[in-house]
Scaffold this motif. Structure first.
Motif: not given
Length: 838
Positions: A67-70, A91-92, A104-108
């Motif tokens: 949830i936080a990543a998205r 990317r999750i 910038i890529e937010v990933v778990t």
């Protein structure tokens, strides 16, 4: 393309961004402490995106929760006026929105581990930001340790930033050898209240009383922290009669990881005009997500956290009391926009643990052990090292699953298991599942990973097949067809199964009634140690392949099944209780685990009879399949000792390093040159021939401990005649002399070419790869840098000099200027020294 998105003046982090940028321009590590709402999650990546040292590379931002990543990616994309997937993406698990333009890529956290394993150099990444590091998830700790290893050995330019709101910054800074920056943040006072509890009051009704107080004492929204979806659903029901719910003036909004994307986004939006909200959330709302308008927090003091359950063999979520750091962070949510109130539903006298323990101290570590085996590192720079005992136990399980070999090195099966992205037990079952059964194994992965969808009488069933049958019935006919099951839980299971099917190659969904053994046949590969054979004298009792006893409960749905694979157990002093199991076809044991069967003559001392007994037994692992008594010879001691070795395995013998190496050399040369007639010295062969090669050296002994290591080596060497020993030394030598004049040892692993690890400077002038075994086998060269790190693995030395050496020279000459890097390696003098002698 420049990002050019300065931090909003609404975010307190803005004040320290110049210092942050300067720190990372001068160094490669940083610890950033900033409270919730300071803007660290979204503003720091945007501020770093145009840094000169980034040189066009990406920034990875790690978030502990999907949830936080998205949410973080969507917020940053909105600041740039773009859609997610362009400059900012995420990317999750089972979902990705990235493109070639993503900077910038937010990933778990688990995604980072996969990226590091697939590309340890992270060639397109310039910085990794570990957000909310205080949560100490296992993959977060592992990712940080791997990233430090990459930075130390491959990418000294890689920037690493550890960020958190409630972090022991001083300790983390010492671990990283990094400077600390602190953002003061901005918050309003929060009054802490402990409403008096009522005897035997259920949690939903305690929340309702606190909610009535919060609605009366504040004028904003209310955030309720609950441990999980089950408690959210029950509390939502208890709050349904509050004034305003029926008119729409009061909205009850859930927030947890099982919600759909649309429902999650709705929970993160402000309330409609004229409406107040009560947000019922798990600990996903503690950090990294912004909930607007919160003026009151109701904290149950509980959370679901992973704990290892040895009876199931998995890490399970358990309801536990939160740490004080989490309580402080939750309370702070009430003071983001104005003074607020936090109602804590535990006695004021109750003392909480100061901070959360690392996951790796509380969970099963087979997944971590497999990652470390794939990484190939003996030691990493951990903030808290994994417990040695738990890690050793996990490696034993991985050997049993086939993921590691006996030397604890990863196998091809183990590498395939890593790609599945689930617990090693389940990954082993998924990888070994036939293609036609991938839809069914996807259902199994989803079902084991989730809460049971069964309700009523069915919820007590110990037959795992019931869960899958309910899912298939729901697929065929909807909620009506799946009686005694929760339709919402089944929908969530189906959605998870879809993700697994995509992961496993877009398999079609399984439908209809599966064969009675289909599930057990697949689960066998996840639980080869949980094979259960029915006791002939007690049909409710079973013996497990690991030597333990288990039993069925009185109302079992599995009565009469001769063979089971047990998934979940409840420990009891005598025999553990089977909570979940499935029948399987025992013929699979012969097919897939033939090496675990044995037939042997057992001579043992019977303490009760004070006599030696002899039996012929057939076993699968610890399971006795059949036994018949045989006559006892006069030589009592030697057969008893031989039986003890068979029962305990060859590890009961005092093997020296020399003896182990001798066995590997013999086995290798036996495969390469069968005409030499070398003896079979594999474990199976040695165990089968103990009477031939070991018994003479046990003569006159009454204890195994009396056998010396040098005697064991003599016994092994005696299996070879004079000509065979000469052939072994000639064609499978212990070491090879290299052009530098030095002797370098060969590392033998049966079934593979031997490995020669040598500095490439020692091979100058050598054109052809050395060969052994009468020239039939080329040595695998591990060409080492001056720092003894592998820079090339090859069996084509000539090709290396011609094609690869120029690039290696270009890369390493500047790093190791004191070592020779000639333009012409063919004519250069081979040397092991930094500077060749004149």
């Amino acid at each position: 393309m420049p990002v050019n998105a300065p931090a909003s003046p609404d975010f307190p982090i803005r004040e320290i961004l110049p210092e942050l940028l300067a720190t990372l321009a001068a160094g490669t590590r940083l610890v950033l402490e900033a409270p919730p709402g300071a803007g660290k999650t979204t503003q720091v990546p945007l501020a770093l995106a145009d840094a000169a040292w980034l040189a066009g590379k990406k920034i990875l931002v790690l978030e502990p929760r999907r949830i936080a990543a998205r949410a973080a990616a969507e917020f940053m994309a909105r600041q740039l006026g773009e859609d997610v997937g362009r400059t900012v993406g995420y990317r999750i698990r089972f979902e990705a929105k990235v493109s070639a333009a993503t900077r910038i890529e937010v990933v778990t956290e688990g995604i980072l581990t996969r990226l590091l394993q697939s590309d340890p150099e992270l060639a397109d990444v310039g910085a990794i930001l570990f957000d909310e590091f205080h949560e100490r998830h296992l993959h977060g700790d592992l990712g940080a340790a791997l990233a430090l290893d990459v930075q130390a050995n491959l990418r000294p330019d890689l920037r690493l930033v550890v960020m958190s709101a409630t972090l022991d910054g001083e300790r983390v800074a010492r671990w990283l050898d990094a400077p600390r920056l602190t953002s003061a943040g901005r918050s309003f006072p929060v009054r802490i209240e402990h409403p008096a509890p009522r005897p035997n009051e259920d949690l939903p009704f305690a929340v309702r009383r606190a909610a009535e107080l919060a609605l009366a004492e504040t004028d904003g929204d209310v955030l309720v922290f609950l441990p999980g979806k089950r408690e959210i659903d029950r509390t939502r029901g208890a709050l349904g009669a509050l004034p305003g719910v029926d008119t729409g003036r009061l909205a009850l909004v859930p927030l947890h990881g099982e919600l759909s994307l649309a429902e999650q986004r709705a929970a993160l939006r402000p309330a409609d005009p004229g409406t107040r909200r009560i947000v019922l959330a798990t600990n996903v709302a503690e950090s990294s997500v912004t909930l607007p308008g919160i003026r009151a927090v109701i904290d149950s003091g509980l959370a679901r956290e992973p704990r290892f359950d040895p009876n199931s063999g998995f890490t399970r979520l358990e309801t536990v009391s939160i740490a004080q750091s989490s309580a402080d962070q939750r309370a702070g949510r009430a003071g983001r926009v104005a003074p607020g109130v936090a109602y804590r539903l535990w006695p004021q006298s109750q003392r909480l643990e100061p901070s959360r323990k690392p996951e790796l101290e509380q969970v099963e570590l087979s997944g971590l052990a497999l990652e470390l085996a794939a990484w190939g590192a003996d030691s990493l720079a951990w903030l808290d090292a994994p417990p040695a005992g738990a890690l050793a136990q996990s490696r034993e399980l991985l050997v049993l699953l086939g993921a590691l070999d006996d030397a604890r090195r990863i196998t091809a099966l183990g590498r395939d298991m890593l790609g599945v992205g689930t617990a090693p037990r389940l990954a082993a079952a998924a990888v070994r599942a036939p293609a036609a059964q991938r839809g069914l194994i996807a259902d199994i992965l989803a079902a084991i990973d989730a809460r049971s969808p069964l309700r009523g009488e069915s919820a007590r069933s110990d037959d795992f097949r019931t869960r899958i049958a309910a899912l298939h019935a729901w697929r065929e006919g909807g909620a009506r067809a799946a009686r005694d099951a929760d339709a919402g839980a089944l929908a969530a299971l189906d959605q998870a199964s879809q993700g697994w099917r995509r992961r496993l190659g877009n398999a079609a969904p399984a439908r209809g009634v599966a064969d009675s053994h289909a599930l057990g046949d697949l689960l066998l590969h996840a639980f080869p140690d949980r094979v259960a054979k029915q006791d002939a004298g007690n049909p409710r009792r079973y013996a497990l392949a690991n030597g333990r006893g288990v039993r069925l409960h009185d109302n079992t749905a599995l009565f009469g099944e001769p063979w089971l694979v047990a998934l979940d157990l409840r420990y009891e002093e005598k025999d553990s209780l089977i909570l979940s199991a499935a029948p399987f076809d025992p013929a699979l044991l012969e097919r897939d685990y033939a090496e675990r069967f044995r037939r042997e003559r057992v001579v043992r001392w019977n303490g009760a009879k004070k006599a030696v007994e002899a039996f012929e037994e057939r076993r699968f692992a610890a399971l006795l399949l059949d036994r018949r008594q045989v006559g006892v010879t006069a030589a009592d001691a030697v057969p008893a000792l031989i039986a003890a070795v068979k029962a305990q395995g060859l590890d009961a013998l005092p093997w020296s390093d020399h003896a182990r190496e001798l066995r590997r050399r013999v086995e290798s040369l036996r495969q390469w040159c069968p005409e030499l007639g070398l003896p079979d010295v594999s474990d199976e062969a040695l165990l089968a021939r103990l009477d031939d090669w070991l018994a003479p050296y046990l003569d006159g002994k009454s204890r195994l401990e009396a056998l010396r290591a040098d005697e064991l080596s003599q016994a092994l060497a005696a299996m070879l005649d004079y000509d065979q020993r000469r052939a072994l030394d000639a064609h499978a030598p212990v070491a090879l002399r290299v052009p530098s004049g030095n002797e370098r040892r060969l590392d033998y692993v049966p079934g593979q070419p031997p490995v020669l690890a040598v500095k490439l400077q020692e091979l100058f002038g050598l054109a052809d790869t050395p060969r052994i075994a009468q020239g039939r086998v080329a040595v695998t060269l591990h060409l080492l840098s001056p720092a003894q790190r592998p820079i090339q693995v090859t069996q084509d030395l000539k090709g290396f000099w011609e094609r690869t050496y120029p690039e290696v020279k270009k890369e390493l000459k500047g790093r190791y200027p004191k070592h020779p890097w000639p333009d012409d390696p063919w004519s250069a003098t081979p040397t092991a020294r930094a500077k060749p002698r004149a």
